[in-house]
Design a protein around this motif. Structure first.
Motif, PDB file in Angstrom:
ATOM      1  N   MET A  47       0.743  -0.988  -0.090  1.00  0.00           N
ATOM      2  CA  MET A  47       0.044   0.085  -0.182  1.00  0.00           C
ATOM      3  C   MET A  47       0.894   1.303  -0.124  1.00  0.00           C
ATOM      4  O   MET A  47       0.496   2.216  -0.532  1.00  0.00           O
ATOM      5  N   TYR A  48       1.777   1.276   0.755  1.00  0.00           N
ATOM      6  CA  TYR A  48       2.652   2.590   1.070  1.00  0.00           C
ATOM      7  C   TYR A  48       3.741   2.610   0.014  1.00  0.00           C
ATOM      8  O   TYR A  48       4.242   3.803  -0.084  1.00  0.00           O
ATOM      9  N   THR A  49       4.032   1.691  -0.677  1.00  0.00           N
ATOM     10  CA  THR A  49       5.149   1.793  -1.762  1.00  0.00           C
ATOM     11  C   THR A  49       4.498   1.766  -3.094  1.00  0.00           C
ATOM     12  O   THR A  49       4.963   2.452  -4.074  1.00  0.00           O
ATOM     13  N   GLY A  50       3.263   0.741  -3.311  1.00  0.00           N
ATOM     14  CA  GLY A  50       2.794   0.894  -4.687  1.00  0.00           C
ATOM     15  C   GLY A  50       1.628   1.363  -4.927  1.00  0.00           C
ATOM     16  O   GLY A  50       0.823   1.331  -5.919  1.00  0.00           O
ATOM     17  N   GLY A  51       0.659   1.722  -3.861  1.00  0.00           N
ATOM     18  CA  GLY A  51      -0.513   2.291  -3.883  1.00  0.00           C
ATOM     19  C   GLY A  51      -1.462   1.192  -3.633  1.00  0.00           C
ATOM     20  O   GLY A  51      -1.153   0.288  -3.301  1.00  0.00           O
ATOM     21  N   LEU A  52      -2.676   1.878  -3.502  1.00  0.00           N
ATOM     22  CA  LEU A  52      -3.800   0.996  -2.925  1.00  0.00           C
ATOM     23  C   LEU A  52      -4.233  -0.182  -3.874  1.00  0.00           C
ATOM     24  O   LEU A  52      -4.452  -1.407  -3.502  1.00  0.00           O
ATOM     25  N   ARG A  53      -3.998  -0.010  -5.321  1.00  0.00           N
ATOM     26  CA  ARG A  53      -4.106  -1.272  -6.293  1.00  0.00           C
ATOM     27  C   ARG A  53      -3.062  -2.500  -5.889  1.00  0.00           C
ATOM     28  O   ARG A  53      -3.681  -3.368  -5.904  1.00  0.00           O
TER      29      ARG A  53
END
Length: 163
Positions: A47-53
């Motif tokens: 989540m914190y490095t690649g986003g919610l997807r």
């Protein structure tokens, strides 16, 4: 695209290994199905490095794989009900930028337990399962905080991934 797919594969594999390690740890507080949530560290990192997807992809694939590898279809259903609810809450809290990763993780741990209890209540037609709620909320806060602290420390030490 290939870079993103390979990174998702690595993160799913790490989450799967964390789940396997969790199966090996004798963590028993006399509540059926209770776990530490080690794989949540990987979901937080996604989540914190690649986003919610990236986070939801890793979470759902890991839950399905673990459910069928170490459990049964019902454990996958319970895992998905808790995982999707907790991810939704974590996503909302992350977007507010008011809560840090530890707060997001705590909310995820608590809501994961609530989602699983609600699923058990519906599937078993047994409202009495909510008698575990206060105990599971307490454990969810503790394990969520611990996983959030570990995730925060890892984030401080890695280069931001481009997923």
């Amino acid at each position: 695209m290939a870079n993103r797919v390979s990174m998702y594969g690595i993160l799913v594999a790490l989450a799967f290994i964390a789940s396997y390690i969790e199966v090996l740890i004798p963590f028993n507080f006399h509540v059926p199905g209770m776990k530490l949530g080690l794989a949540n560290i990987i979901v937080l990192l996604a989540m914190y490095t690649g986003g919610l997807r990236a986070g939801i992809t890793v979470s759902v694939i890991r839950i399905i794989l673990v459910g069928f590898t170490f459990g049964n279809p019902y454990s996958a259903i319970y895992g998905l009900s808790g995982g999707i609810l907790s991810f939704g809450v974590m996503a909302v809290l992350k977007r507010t930028d008011y809560f840090g990763i530890v707060g997001v993780s705590i909310a995820g741990g608590v809501t994961h337990n609530i989602g699983q209890l609600f699923c058990a209540m519906v599937l078993l037609n047994l409202p009495a399962v909510f008698s575990y709620l206060s105990y599971l909320m307490f454990i969810g806060v503790i394990t969520g905080a611990l996983m959030g602290i570990i995730g925060d420390e890892i984030l401080k030490r890695i280069v931001k991934l481009k997923i």
